[in-house]
Design a protein around this motif. Structure first.
Motif, short mmCIF file in Angstrom:
data_model
loop_
_atom_site.label_atom_id
_atom_site.label_comp_id
_atom_site.label_asym_id
_atom_site.label_seq_id
_atom_site.Cartn_x
_atom_site.Cartn_y
_atom_site.Cartn_z
N ASP A 1 -15.52 -2.34 3.86
CA ASP A 1 -14.06 -2.20 3.81
C ASP A 1 -13.70 -1.08 2.83
OD1 ASP A 1 -15.05 -3.73 1.73
OD2 ASP A 1 -13.16 -4.80 1.42
N ALA A 2 -13.90 0.15 3.30
CA ALA A 2 -13.75 1.32 2.43
C ALA A 2 -12.35 1.47 1.84
CB ALA A 2 -14.10 2.59 3.22
N ALA A 3 -11.36 0.87 2.46
CA ALA A 3 -9.99 0.98 1.95
C ALA A 3 -9.82 0.32 0.59
CB ALA A 3 -9.01 0.35 2.94
N HIS A 4 -10.77 -0.53 0.19
CA HIS A 4 -10.64 -1.24 -1.08
C HIS A 4 -11.55 -0.70 -2.18
CE1 HIS A 4 -8.81 -4.13 1.73
NE2 HIS A 4 -8.08 -4.47 0.70
N ILE A 5 -12.17 0.45 -1.98
CA ILE A 5 -12.99 1.01 -3.05
C ILE A 5 -12.11 1.37 -4.24
CG2 ILE A 5 -14.76 1.87 -1.48
CD1 ILE A 5 -13.59 4.64 -1.83
N ALA B 1 -25.85 13.64 -2.08
CA ALA B 1 -25.24 12.32 -1.89
C ALA B 1 -23.74 12.47 -1.76
CB ALA B 1 -25.58 11.40 -3.07
N LEU B 2 -23.17 11.80 -0.80
CA LEU B 2 -21.72 11.82 -0.62
C LEU B 2 -21.14 10.54 -1.19
CD1 LEU B 2 -22.97 13.54 1.88
CD2 LEU B 2 -20.59 13.54 2.60
N ARG B 3 -20.18 10.72 -2.09
CA ARG B 3 -19.55 9.56 -2.71
C ARG B 3 -18.11 9.46 -2.22
NH1 ARG B 3 -20.85 7.06 -7.33
NH2 ARG B 3 -22.09 8.82 -8.07
N ARG B 4 -17.77 8.30 -1.71
CA ARG B 4 -16.40 8.08 -1.25
C ARG B 4 -15.54 7.70 -2.44
NH1 ARG B 4 -14.96 8.65 4.37
NH2 ARG B 4 -12.77 8.14 4.41
N SER B 5 -14.36 8.29 -2.55
CA SER B 5 -13.50 8.00 -3.70
C SER B 5 -12.03 8.07 -3.33
CB SER B 5 -13.78 8.98 -4.84
OG SER B 5 -13.34 10.29 -4.48
N ARG B 6 -11.21 7.56 -4.22
CA ARG B 6 -9.77 7.63 -4.06
C ARG B 6 -9.21 8.81 -4.85
NH1 ARG B 6 -6.84 3.25 -2.43
NH2 ARG B 6 -7.94 1.30 -2.07
N ASN B 7 -8.07 9.31 -4.40
CA ASN B 7 -7.32 10.26 -5.22
C ASN B 7 -6.62 9.50 -6.34
OD1 ASN B 7 -7.94 12.43 -3.60
ND2 ASN B 7 -6.21 12.08 -2.24
N SER B 8 -6.23 8.27 -6.04
CA SER B 8 -5.50 7.45 -6.99
C SER B 8 -5.68 6.00 -6.60
CB SER B 8 -4.01 7.80 -6.99
OG SER B 8 -3.26 6.81 -7.67
N THR C 1 -20.79 1.47 -1.16
CA THR C 1 -20.68 0.08 -1.58
C THR C 1 -20.48 -0.08 -3.08
OG1 THR C 1 -22.11 -0.56 0.25
CG2 THR C 1 -21.81 -2.17 -1.50
N GLU C 2 -19.48 -0.88 -3.45
CA GLU C 2 -19.16 -1.22 -4.83
C GLU C 2 -19.28 -2.73 -5.01
OE1 GLU C 2 -15.25 0.24 -5.47
OE2 GLU C 2 -15.85 2.35 -5.50
N PRO C 3 -19.21 -3.21 -6.24
CA PRO C 3 -19.31 -4.67 -6.45
C PRO C 3 -18.29 -5.47 -5.66
CG PRO C 3 -19.58 -3.53 -8.53
CD PRO C 3 -19.18 -2.49 -7.51
#
Length: 203
Positions: free
Chosen positions: A133-137, A176-183, A126-128
């Motif tokens: 909706d993980a696609a929008h991180i 802890a697993l952090r979800r992130s984008r490549n770009s 979760t981000e601000p």
């Protein structure tokens, strides 16, 4: 069409039910009132193999699939939602993410430890401006600094987008697993990273 559980699933249900009635029911109200993590019963659950119900035996799991996991959650939730939430987040959000998306080295290093209860997992998503909706991180990883195991000690994260508003089970986690984008220009955030944390004594 009749559907009947396999003997293995029936045995799992009986085992979990007995464990829940003997170990969890007596302390269920108290742990909620005291707002504490019941490590004593979580450890016993790990010893019974309950943290690895859906995972292959090669990693220390029981290999009873999602049906087994559903039976596990059904029986625990029957008595204590707190235990079910902790075990569910640990097993499905943390361990399952490594099983589905991690490298073989990550699985041997982290997945086995999570299944055996030697480590506890957290899930940072979760981000601000983004939650389920993980696609929008917006958090991005700079892969020039990623350690072979994916540990954050050698991974550079975009500091402008690092904020996490909610991390499931962070207070008790070793990993802890952090979800992130490549770009930020890609819509498919599937990179998986793990982080070693030091849990405070008595947390």
């Amino acid at each position: 069409m009749e559907y009947e559980h396999s003997p293995e699933i029936k045995m799992l249900r009986q085992t979990v039910r007995e464990f829940v009635d003997k170990e969890i029911r007596p302390i269920a109200r108290a742990i909620d009132e005291e707002e504490r993590v019941p490590f004593e019963t979580l450890k016993k659950a790990a010893e019974l193999g309950l943290l690895g119900v859906p995972f292959p035996e090669r990693y220390g799991g029981l290999e009873l699939g999602i049906t087994g996991y559903c039976v596990l959650m059904e029986e625990i939730n029957r008595v204590c939602a707190s235990h079910a939430t902790i075990i569910g987040a640990h097993s499905q959000l943390a361990a399952m993410s490594i099983y589905l998306g991690g490298t073989e080295q990550q699985k041997e290093t982290y997945l086995r430890a999570l299944i055996e209860g030697r480590m506890w997992g957290a899930w940072a998503l979760t981000e601000p401006n983004a939650g389920s909706d993980a696609a929008h991180i917006q958090t991005t990883a700079d892969h020039r600094f990623v350690h072979p195991l994916g540990t954050l000690g050698r991974c550079s994260w975009s500091s402008a987008n690092l904020c996490r508003r909610w991390i499931q089970c962070r207070s008790l986690a070793d990993a802890a697993l952090r979800r992130s984008r490549n770009s930020l220009h890609r819509r498919n955030p599937k990179r998986l990273r793990t982080k070693r944390n030091h849990r405070a004594k008595g947390a």
